[in-house]
Design a protein around this motif. Structure first.
Motif, PDB file in Angstrom:
ATOM      1  N   SER A 134      -5.398  -1.000  -4.543  1.00 23.97           N
ATOM      2  CA  SER A 134      -5.703   0.188  -5.343  1.00 23.97           C
ATOM      3  C   SER A 134      -7.196   0.476  -5.341  1.00 23.97           C
TER       4      SER A 134
ATOM      5  N   ARG B  16       0.620   4.161  -2.839  1.00 22.35           N
ATOM      6  CA  ARG B  16       0.359   5.550  -2.445  1.00 22.35           C
ATOM      7  C   ARG B  16       1.483   6.475  -2.945  1.00 22.35           C
TER       8      ARG B  16
ATOM      9  N   SER C 118       0.833  -1.202   0.000  1.00 25.79           N
ATOM     10  CA  SER C 118       0.000   0.000   0.000  1.00 25.79           C
ATOM     11  C   SER C 118       0.865   1.249   0.000  1.00 25.79           C
TER      12      SER C 118
ATOM     13  N   LEU D 154      -8.104   1.616  -1.619  1.00 21.48           N
ATOM     14  CA  LEU D 154      -7.612   2.955  -1.297  1.00 21.48           C
ATOM     15  C   LEU D 154      -8.145   4.033  -2.232  1.00 21.48           C
TER      16      LEU D 154
ATOM     17  N   LEU E 109      -7.275   4.613  -5.412  1.00 22.85           N
ATOM     18  CA  LEU E 109      -6.181   5.229  -6.180  1.00 22.85           C
ATOM     19  C   LEU E 109      -6.522   5.151  -7.675  1.00 22.85           C
TER      20      LEU E 109
ATOM     21  N   ALA F 204       1.017   7.021  -6.606  1.00 25.57           N
ATOM     22  CA  ALA F 204      -0.140   7.874  -6.873  1.00 25.57           C
ATOM     23  C   ALA F 204       0.139   9.333  -6.527  1.00 25.57           C
ATOM     24  N   SER F 205       1.040   9.560  -5.539  1.00 27.05           N
ATOM     25  CA  SER F 205       1.343  10.935  -5.123  1.00 27.05           C
ATOM     26  C   SER F 205       2.310  11.636  -6.070  1.00 27.05           C
TER      27      SER F 205
END
Length: 550
Positions: free
Chosen positions: A179, A158, A154, A182, A184, A161-162
């Motif tokens: 995904s 993350r 995870s 969360l 995403l 994705a950031s």
């Protein structure tokens, strides 16, 4: 850590000791901490199931993956419940037979170019789980990527994705699960799943006795179907991505044709042998039947071993992908319904949508059921043709029967309210494979349960010493519908079944008969239609045991 190792006899195990099993706290759906902070997932449930059938106590500890792996190496825990198998890891760990297959995937932010091979990651910033199999792979194979290690899957997703890193190299199913969980929505797979790796329990190198506990427990769960139930519950809807409809249809057609050829050829060949046997004189009939049966088993074994693996691969793909096709249909149904409401009926795959919206769910269900049936048939064929030698060990008949009854307990409770078991004490041990003999007794008990027409009808299991004192016997008796006299001689013939309409393949008693014959024993059947059936499993007592008893 624990120096205790369980003995082969359940009565000898020390129930005060606890085996500590480690795992990843954030690797769903295989293993993770749930909302209550408790270990959960496929691996966790499987570990507890093994503990149940092996009569041991376990404690599951989940933490950061690289720390749990180090904990096993330095002896702070006894085993890992899920770890991908690789040549590098085999130098430091001993692995039980795998209980899953893990694929890897490459994720990127939307708009990134697709990737065909892992070598294309050279020069890219790649996020991986620290201490994970892909972290090992990138370092070992000198791919040339700039590796960014993180503690969890995870965390890797993350970070990607950031806006950090170019790609995330992660396990396929956990990544899809996380995904979605969360939310995403800005990251996608940019390569097909690859690097299929066997995945299972592991212990420190050299701890073979501990490894044997997990291997034996997993084998029992696989033979009884319990492992597959646990796998389907956790992983059925989330496995690998779908394949094109045409390829699916072609694969299903090839599987069906191969199975029809096998079954049809076997039936025709069997009939030809019957005609030949009928021409023989009566005094040679029994000897001829034995020769024909031996030749038939040998030829069928060669045939099955050559095609079983090829059938299993496409069948597994069907089982993994049909649930995703079902989800895709459900996601698209709202849009299709909206178009139908606004524009009226239209053609879908050459047929009116108003018809297809009812037909497609049924088609998907039938496909899933058929693929599962293909898998069961192939598994039965593999068991029927298996010729691998089993290491012979002393087997306590009463203990073996008690284990089989315990594994069949759910079916017994559901089928009858009048179950009885009697053990004759002080029976001599026989030489054989306890696991394979358990498989025979379980199959005979399940057949007895299936023969019942009412829960008031009884099933009785008993052990005894034969009248000649040269054999021990296991009797399974039921008060069910019984078997017609003309069918009794055919019960152990391959593909003969009186339960074809209920999905029977006619291989259960054939497999059981082969196991019993390999032990030098025999199966005999007596039955009265409408009153019930009695099955006697006879196994020879070793000569030294009978001499000692005399």
């Amino acid at each position: 850590m624990l120096s205790w190792l369980p003995a082969s006899s359940s009565a000898a195990r020390n129930d005060t000791q606890v085996i500590v099993i480690g795992g990843d706290y954030d690797y769903p759906p295989y293993e993770f901490l749930n909302d209550q902070g408790e270990p959960d997932g496929y691996n966790v449930e499987l570990a507890h199931a093994i503990a149940d059938v092996m009569g041991i106590r376990v404690r599951i500890e989940l933490g950061e993956w690289d720390k749990m792996r180090d904990a096993l190496l330095d002896g702070r825990i006894d085993a890992l419940e899920g770890i991908s198998i690789s040549p590098q890891r085999e130098q430091r760990f001993s692995f039980a037979p795998p209980h899953a297959i893990i694929h890897q995937s490459i994720f990127a932010r939307k708009g990134a170019p697709d990737i065909d091979t892992i070598e294309e990651l050279r020069g890219k910033e790649v996020i991986v789980q620290k201490g994970g199999v892909m972290d090992d792979y990138l370092h070992t194979h000198n791919i040339g990527a700039f590796i960014i290690p993180v503690a969890t899957h995870s965390g890797a997703l993350r970070m990607l994705a950031s806006g950090k890193g170019d790609y995330a190299l992660v396990a396929n199913v956990p990544a899809l699960y996380l995904s979605k969980q969360l939310g995403l929505s800005n990251i996608v797979q940019v390569a097909r799943p690859f690097q299929a790796q066997q995945y299972g329990f592991a212990v420190r190198k050299g701890n073979e006795e501990m490894l044997a506990v997990f291997s034996e427990g997993l084998a029992i769960l696989k033979n009884t179907g319990r492992q597959q139930e646990i796998y389907n519950r956790w992983l059925g809807p989330l496995e690998a991505p779908g394949i094109a409809w045409k390829r699916w249809g072609q694969g299903a057609a090839i599987i069906s044709c191969v199975l029809l050829l096998i079954l049809g050829g076997t039936v025709i060949w069997n009939r030809m042998l019957r005609r030949q046997v009928d021409k023989r004189s009566a005094e040679l009939r029994q000897h001829q039947q034995q020769l024909i049966q031996a030749d038939k088993l040998k030829s069928l074994g060669v045939l099955v071993s050559g095609v079983a693996h090829e059938i299993n691969n496409p069948s597994a793909l069907l089982l993994l992908n049909i649930p995703i096709l079902r989800d895709a249909w459900q996601d698209a149904e709202e849009l299709l319904e909206q178009h139908y409401a606004e524009h009226g009926d239209y053609l879908l795959a050459g047929l009116p949508y108003s018809r297809m919206r009812d037909e497609i769910p049924l088609l998907l269900k039938n496909m899933a059921d058929s693929a599962e049936r293909i898998k069961r048939i192939v598994d039965d064929l593999k068991d029927f043709a298996r010729l691998d030698p089993q290491q012979l060990q002393p087997v306590d008949i009463n203990t073996m029967v008690a284990t089989a009854i315990r594994l069949a307990d759910t079916t017994l409770r559901r089928s009858t309210q009048a179950f009885e078991v009697q053990y004759e004490p002080y029976l001599p041990a026989i030489q054989g494979s306890e696991q394979r003999l358990e498989q025979v007794v379980i199959n005979l008990i399940l057949n007895a349960c299936q023969a019942l027409t009412d829960r008031s009808q009884a099933v009785k299991v008993s052990t005894r010493l034969a009248e000649d004192s040269q054999q021990v016997q296991v009797w399974i008796e039921d008060q069910g519908r019984g078997i017609a006299a003309e069918h009794l001689p055919q019960l152990t013939d391959p593909f003969f079944t009186t339960k074809r309409e209920q999905g029977g393949t006619g291989l259960g008693l054939s497999v059981s008969s082969g196991i019993v014959q390999a032990h030098g024993g025999s199966l005999s059947f007596t039955s009265t239609p409408g009153q019930g059936t009695q099955v006697c499993l006879s196994l020879p007592i070793p000569t030294h045991a009978t001499e000692a008893a005399a």
